[in-house]
Design a protein around this motif. Structure first.
Motif, PDB file in Angstrom:
ATOM      1  N   CYS A 263     -26.729   6.862 -15.817  1.00  0.00           N
ATOM      2  CA  CYS A 263     -27.155   5.860 -16.981  1.00  0.00           C
ATOM      3  C   CYS A 263     -28.476   5.284 -16.521  1.00  0.00           C
ATOM      4  O   CYS A 263     -29.229   6.248 -15.823  1.00  0.00           O
ATOM      5  CB  CYS A 263     -25.970   4.627 -16.694  1.00  0.00           C
ATOM      6  SG  CYS A 263     -26.720   3.678 -14.817  1.00  0.00           S
ATOM      7  N   THR A 267     -27.554   5.786 -12.091  1.00  0.00           N
ATOM      8  CA  THR A 267     -26.349   6.084 -11.303  1.00  0.00           C
ATOM      9  C   THR A 267     -25.462   6.992 -12.089  1.00  0.00           C
ATOM     10  O   THR A 267     -25.389   7.116 -13.304  1.00  0.00           O
ATOM     11  CB  THR A 267     -25.594   4.648 -11.431  1.00  0.00           C
ATOM     12  OG1 THR A 267     -26.505   3.729 -10.662  1.00  0.00           O
ATOM     13  CG2 THR A 267     -24.321   4.690 -10.382  1.00  0.00           C
ATOM     14  N   HIS A 269     -22.078   8.342 -13.614  1.00  0.00           N
ATOM     15  CA  HIS A 269     -20.983   7.576 -14.038  1.00  0.00           C
ATOM     16  C   HIS A 269     -20.035   8.570 -14.762  1.00  0.00           C
ATOM     17  O   HIS A 269     -20.444   9.407 -15.412  1.00  0.00           O
ATOM     18  CB  HIS A 269     -20.930   6.548 -15.019  1.00  0.00           C
ATOM     19  CG  HIS A 269     -21.607   5.259 -14.881  1.00  0.00           C
ATOM     20  ND1 HIS A 269     -21.202   4.409 -14.163  1.00  0.00           N
ATOM     21  CD2 HIS A 269     -22.950   4.896 -14.858  1.00  0.00           C
ATOM     22  CE1 HIS A 269     -21.597   3.144 -13.752  1.00  0.00           C
ATOM     23  NE2 HIS A 269     -23.007   3.545 -14.185  1.00  0.00           N
ATOM     24  N   CYS A 317     -22.617  -0.908 -10.513  1.00  0.00           N
ATOM     25  CA  CYS A 317     -23.814  -0.598 -10.885  1.00  0.00           C
ATOM     26  C   CYS A 317     -24.174  -1.655 -11.965  1.00  0.00           C
ATOM     27  O   CYS A 317     -23.564  -2.282 -12.645  1.00  0.00           O
ATOM     28  CB  CYS A 317     -23.779   0.909 -11.816  1.00  0.00           C
ATOM     29  SG  CYS A 317     -25.312   1.078 -12.521  1.00  0.00           S
ATOM     30  N   CYS A 319     -25.621  -1.680 -14.541  1.00  0.00           N
ATOM     31  CA  CYS A 319     -25.514  -1.416 -16.073  1.00  0.00           C
ATOM     32  C   CYS A 319     -23.979  -2.031 -16.549  1.00  0.00           C
ATOM     33  O   CYS A 319     -23.996  -2.204 -18.021  1.00  0.00           O
ATOM     34  CB  CYS A 319     -25.761   0.190 -16.121  1.00  0.00           C
ATOM     35  SG  CYS A 319     -23.945   1.005 -15.906  1.00  0.00           S
TER      36      CYS A 319
HETATM   37 ZN   LIG Z   1     -24.731   2.221 -14.464  1.00  0.00          ZN
END
Ligand SMILES: [Zn+2]
Length: 440
Positions: A263, A267, A269, A317, A319
């Motif tokens: 992302c 990170t 995903h 995370c 995000c």
């Molecule tokens: Zn993320």
């Protein structure tokens, strides 16, 4: 080409990123999608018709696990297009040899994928599936979204496929760089193409970063993505620095599909809007993924155990994505090294431990590989260091490994040191191996 399907998949993948409010809602939705998919597959695949005969689809989470061996061994009956394994292999093999990548059988794209330990996988996909794959990939990877004009994606890959050639438009062009071409030629072409997105295996990214650091190329992509190999932290740092980026992004992909991407926060995903990823727990957040893709119909991927070790991220995370966040894709199961305990019994060690023991041993180590001989457990350690440091570096690595064995109460194994040499062009960079790499 199914450009409508591509756009549809793109929009769908973008929307899915924030579609579910809770993890439970996502899992309920996945469950329905899997059951509907399995009902279809059972009707169309002779292999699954037999394997799932009399089974209640609601219990799919406990259905038989299959791996690459079962997939390849039953390919002709497993796929839903009546594709014959022998014919598909012949076509895919010929494409590899002539490096003319338009292999089609019965209107389907077929291709070989290099597995670990020399075992090869075969994938088959319809035009619609390819379009869907591309749409999802673009949604997860394109730095500025599909609406922005003039995006140029450079893909460094071992083999091309009409998969990649299929996406060309005013907004986006793809250029494929064949890793078997001379390096000078590739650098020149890359410079002329001036990519906004650069996707390559870490070994190739590393060489590109060296070329950039040496001033031989000046490309400045908006985003750099590592694919096809495990990206090790010291490579990530070097590559990011050479291109003036904060981080190197990643794509997690296998024959079994497009499984994950990083992302905006870097990170990784998992793509849980196209597949369910079940876990074979290994402890301490590590697990082997078992994939159930609920979109692929030509070559179903159901309860498919991958040879990977993933490590889950402990903190959410920033995000906000509900999709499982990973700390790392640590490597393939075959990369586990085996040692004997002092009191008897053997133990498998994750490559991370050996990696740490080697790279932290001496600051002059620029490159390394560790290969374990399965016969006597001995390690062959290859190091790249400035010449005057070679002896000293080897000694400190030796001390570091002995410290590790002592702390863990493992029996020491014979060590052999030698100079490091880069992987052959087109070969995967693998630093920690348990068997001597076999010649093709
Ligand atoms: Zn993320």
């Amino acid at each position: 080409m199914n450009s409508l399907r591509l756009l549809w998949s793109y929009a769908r993948a973008r929307r899915n990123a924030g579609r579910w409010k809770t993890r439970e809602a996502l899992e309920r939705w996945q469950d329905t999608a899997v059951r509907r998919h399995l009902a279809w597959v059972r009707r169309h695949s002779p292999y699954y018709q037999e394997l799932y005969a009399g089974l209640d689809l609601r219990n799919w989470r406990d259905f038989p696990i299959i791996g690459k061996t079962e997939m390849m061994g039953n390919f002709s009956r497993l796929n839903t297009a009546g594709l014959d394994l022998g014919e598909a292999l012949r076509v895919a093999q010929r494409a590899e040899e002539t490096r003319d990548f338009l292999p089609m059988v019965k209107g389907l794209t077929v291709g070989l994928s290099s597995g670990t330990s020399g075992s090869r996988g075969l994938f088959a996909a319809s035009a619609a599936e390819r379009a869907e794959w591309a749409g999802t990939l673009l949604a997860r990877v394109l730095p500025r979204g599909l609406a922005a004009h003039g995006q140029r994606a450079a893909l460094f890959l071992r083999s091309n496929s009409n998969l990649y050639r299929s996406i060309q438009s005013r907004r986006l062009s793809f250029r494929y760089f064949d890793l078997l071409r001379p390096w000078e030629e590739l650098l020149e072409q890359l410079e002329a193409f001036a990519p906004t997105l650069l996707v390559a295996p870490p070994s190739a990214l590393r060489r590109l970063a060296e070329a950039r650091a040496a001033g031989r190329i000046s490309v400045r992509p908006d985003k750099i993505c590592a694919a096809a190999e495990v990206l090790e932290p010291q490579d990530a740092a070097f590559i990011a620095a050479a291109f003036g980026h904060r981080a190197v992004h990643g794509i997690y992909q296998a024959t079994e599909g497009f499984l994950g991407a990083t992302c905006a926060y870097g990170t990784m995903h998992l793509n849980e809007d196209v597949a369910v990823i079940q876990r074979e727990e290994l402890g301490e957040g590590r697990f082997v993924p078992i994939i159930t893709d609920f979109r692929r119909r030509t070559q179903p991927v159901i309860r498919h155990r991958l040879n990977d070790v993933l490590r889950e991220r402990r903190t959410p995370c920033p995000c906000g994505s509900l999709f499982t966040a990973l700390e790392a894709v640590e490597g393939r199961c075959d990369d586990l090294l085996v040692f004997e305990r002092v009191g008897g019994g053997t133990v498998e060690i994750f490559p991370d431990f050996i990696r740490l023991a080697v790279i932290t041993a001496h600051p002059a180590i620029e490159e390394y590989s560790v290969v374990q001989d399965p016969e006597n457990g001995g390690l062959r350690v290859a190091l790249k260091t400035p010449l005057p440091m070679a002896g000293e570096a080897a000694r400190t690595v030796e001390q570091s490994l002995h410290r590790f064995w002592k702390n863990q109460r493992f029996r020491p194994v014979p060590l052999r040191f030698g100079p490091w040499s880069p992987p052959e062009p087109g070969q995967k960079l693998r630093r920690i191996l348990r068997t001597v790499p076999q010649l093709p």
